[in-house]
Design an enzyme around this catalytic site. Structure first.
Site, short mmCIF file in Angstrom:
data_model
loop_
_atom_site.label_atom_id
_atom_site.label_comp_id
_atom_site.label_asym_id
_atom_site.label_seq_id
_atom_site.Cartn_x
_atom_site.Cartn_y
_atom_site.Cartn_z
N ARG A 37 -99.46 6.83 -5.37
CA ARG A 37 -99.76 5.39 -5.39
C ARG A 37 -101.25 5.12 -5.61
O ARG A 37 -101.61 4.13 -6.24
CB ARG A 37 -99.31 4.75 -4.08
CG ARG A 37 -97.84 4.44 -4.10
CD ARG A 37 -97.43 3.71 -2.82
NE ARG A 37 -96.01 3.40 -2.90
CZ ARG A 37 -95.30 2.94 -1.89
NH1 ARG A 37 -95.87 2.73 -0.71
NH2 ARG A 37 -94.02 2.68 -2.05
N LYS A 200 -74.60 4.75 -1.35
CA LYS A 200 -73.82 3.61 -0.86
C LYS A 200 -73.75 2.42 -1.80
O LYS A 200 -74.75 2.03 -2.39
CB LYS A 200 -74.44 3.13 0.45
CG LYS A 200 -74.24 4.11 1.59
CD LYS A 200 -74.83 3.54 2.83
CE LYS A 200 -74.48 4.40 4.05
NZ LYS A 200 -75.20 3.92 5.23
N GLY A 357 -87.16 5.34 -4.82
CA GLY A 357 -87.63 6.54 -4.13
C GLY A 357 -86.84 7.80 -4.47
O GLY A 357 -87.42 8.80 -4.92
N GLY A 380 -88.03 -0.60 -2.68
CA GLY A 380 -87.42 -1.91 -2.49
C GLY A 380 -87.81 -2.92 -3.56
O GLY A 380 -86.98 -3.70 -4.02
C1 3PG Z 1 -93.26 0.66 0.82
O1 3PG Z 1 -93.82 1.70 1.15
O2 3PG Z 1 -92.05 0.60 0.53
C2 3PG Z 1 -94.09 -0.58 0.70
O3 3PG Z 1 -95.42 -0.30 0.94
C3 3PG Z 1 -93.59 -1.66 1.63
O4 3PG Z 1 -93.68 -1.23 2.96
P1 3PG Z 1 -92.71 -1.88 4.05
O5 3PG Z 1 -91.33 -1.43 3.69
O6 3PG Z 1 -93.18 -1.34 5.39
O7 3PG Z 1 -92.87 -3.37 3.96
#
Ligand code: 3PG
Ligand code: MG
Length: 408
Positions: A37, A200, A357, A380
Site C-alpha cells: 500500500r 460464501k 484480498g 471492501g
Molecule cells: C482496510 O484495510 O481494509 C482499510 O484500510 C479499511 O480499514 P477498516 O476495515 O478498519 O475500516
C-alpha cells in the site's frame, strides 16, 4: 462519465497538501510486514514533494478503541514511508490540535509530515463535522489517495471535503483505480465476463445481482459454486454450502436465464475427504460427488471451459479464487485460469481487472500480479465498487456538474 480534478494541473508549490493515504498495513514485530500500500502511493508523495508541496499524510491505522493506543501508532509506518519515498518524513504525535498545527507551521516547501492515527479520535469514524474542520484547517488542498478506505464515510475521507472549501483531487493511484472501474463498467469492450469466487454467497449477493446487469457471462467458482450446484439438484457431499441461500441461488439462475446471461458453473471438481495439503484427491464430474467428498477445486474440464469463455471475451472482472487456493494442490484451478488470463492480456485479447484480498493473494501465488491490466489491492472498497456503489471517498471528488448528473 464522472469527472474529477487533475492533480497534474494543481499548483501545489508552497501549498499545504493534505494527502489521505491508507497506511493500514500489516505489521510483524513492530515492523511493516507488507509495504504494497505504501509503494502504491509513494509516487504521489514523491511527486508532490518534488513540486514544492508541503505534503501532510493523514491515515487511520488498525481499529483502536476510542482513544490513543501505542500499539496503533503510525510512527513506525512513517519511517517505512521515508525509506520507500527516499525522503525524510517528519512525524506529529496527533492529527489535530496544537501538536499538529505546530508541526505543519514548521514545514517548508518539499517537506513531508505524517500525522498520527486519525482513529485515536472517535470523531473520525463518526464523520464528526467539527473534527473534520480541524483536519481541513491544516491544509490548502486535499488529495484522496486511499482507495482501499474510500468505502468508509469517515471524517478524514468524506467530512474533510464536505465541511470545507478544500479543492479535492484524486491521487494518481486513486485515479488509476477509478479509470480501471470505468473501463470495466462504464465503457467496456464487450463481451464482458466476470469471475466471482470465494467461500460464501452471503457476502456477494449484491455483487452477483449487479454483475448480472453488466456482464454477458458470469463465471462462478469457489465454495459458493457448491450452493449453486445444490440449487440445481446436484449432490455435493460434505462440501461447503449455505443451505439458507439455495433459494437465492435459484433466483439468480432464473434471473440470468430471463436476461439471457450465461452463468458458468463447474462441470467437474477435485474432491478429497478433507481439506489438508497433499491429501489423496480424485477428479469427478459434478453429478458424481460422493457422500463423503468435499469439493475443493474445479477440475480440468471446468478449467478448459472457463478458459474458452475468456478466449471469447474482451473484458474480465475477477473477484475471488476458484478453489481452496491456500492449500496445495487446490490452488491449481485458480493458478491455471490466472495464467490463461495473463496470456490473453499479454496478447492484447483481454482487458483484465481483478481485486480483493484473497484474489490478490491468489494472483501473487500464481505469479501473475504484474501481468493483468489492473489489479486492485483494496478489499471492501473494491467489492463495493463492483456492487455499483459510489464510495463516500469518491463521491467527494466528483466535480459539481457530475454530482448533479448522478442525482438525476
Ligand atoms: C482496510 O484495510 O481494509 C482499510 O484500510 C479499511 O480499514 P477498516 O476495515 O478498519 O475500516
Ligand atoms: Mg478491512
Amino acid at each position: 462519465m464522472p469527472s474529477f480534478r487533475s492533480l497534474d494541473d494543481a499548483d501545489v508549490k508552497g501549498k499545504r497538501v493534505l494527502v489521505r493515504v491508507d497506511l493500514n498495513v500489516p505489521m510483524a514485530g513492530g515492523k511493516v510486514a507488507d509495504a504494497t500500500r505504501i509503494a502504491e502511493v509513494a509516487p504521489t508523495i514523491a511527486d508532490l514533494a518534488a513540486r514544492g508541496g508541503k505534503v501532510i499524510l493523514i491515515s487511520h491505522f488498525g481499529r483502536p478503541k476510542g482513544g490513543p493506543d501505542p500499539k496503533y501508532s503510525l510512527k513506525p509506518v512513517a519511517a517505512e514511508v521515508a525509506r520507500i519515498v527516499k525522503r525524510p518524513v517528519a512525524f506529529a504525535p496527533d492529527c489535530v490540535g496544537p501538536v499538529a498545527q505546530k508541526a505543519v507551521a514548521a514545514m517548508k516547501a518539499g517537506d513531508i509530515l505524517c500525522l498520527e492515527n486519525t482513529r485515536f479520535h472517535p470523531e473520525e469514524e463518526n464523520n464528526d463535522k467539527a473534527f473534520a474542520r480541524k483536519l481541513a484547517a491544516l491544509g490548502d488542498i486535499f488529495v484522496e489517495e486511499a482507495f482501499s478506505a474510500a468505502h468508509r464515510e469517515h471524517a478524514s475521507i468524506a467530512g474533510i471535503v464536505t465541511v470545507s472549501n478544500l479543492p479535492a483531487y484524486p491521487g494518481y493511484a486513486m485515479r488509476a483505480e477509478l479509470a480501471a472501474l470505468a473501463r470495466a463498467f462504464e465503457h467496456p469492450e464487450h463481451p464482458v465476463a466476470a469471475i466471482v469466487g470465494g467461500a460464501k454467497i452471503s457476502t456477494k449477493l449484491e455483487l452477483l445481482g449487479h454483475l448480472l446487469a453488466k456482464v454477458e457471462t458470469l463465471i462462478i467458482g469457489g465454495g459458493m459454486a457448491n450452493t449453486f450446484l445444490a440449487a440445481q439438484g446436484c449432490a455435493i457431499g460434505k462440501s461447503l454450502c449455505e443451505p439458507d441461500l439455495i433459494a437465492n441461488a435459484r433466483d439468480i439462475l432464473a434471473k440470468a436465464k430471463a436476461a439471457k446471461r450465461d452463468i458458468v458453473l463447474p462441470v467437474d471438481a477435485v474432491v478429497a475427504q478433507k481439506l489438508a495439503a497433499h491429501v489423496p484427491t480424485r477428479v469427478v464430474d459434478v453429478g458424481h460427488v460422493g457422500r463423503d467428498d468435499m469439493i475443493l477445486d474445479i477440475g480440468p474440464r471446468s478449467i478448459e471451459h472457463v478458459v474458452s469463455v475468456l478466449g471469447r471475451s474482451k473484458t474480465l472482472v475477477w473477484n475471488g479464487p476458484f478453489g481452496a487456493f491456500e492449500v496445495e494442490p487446490f490452488d491449481n484451478g485458480t493458478v491455471e485460469v490466472a495464467e490463461a488470463v495473463a496470456e490473453l492480456t499479454a496478447a492484447g485479447r483481454l482487458v483484465s481487472f481483478a481485486g480483493g484480498g484473497d484474489t490478490v493473494a491468489a494472483l501473487n501465488a500464481a505469479g501473475v500480479m504484474g501481468r493483468l491490466t489492473h489489479v486492485s489491492t483494496a478489499g471492501g472498497a473494491f467489492l463495493e465498487s463492483l456492487e455499483g456503489k459510489t464510495l463516500p471517498g469518491v463521491k467527494v471528488l466528483l466535480l459539481p456538474e457530475t454530482s448533479a448528473a448522478l442525482r438525476g
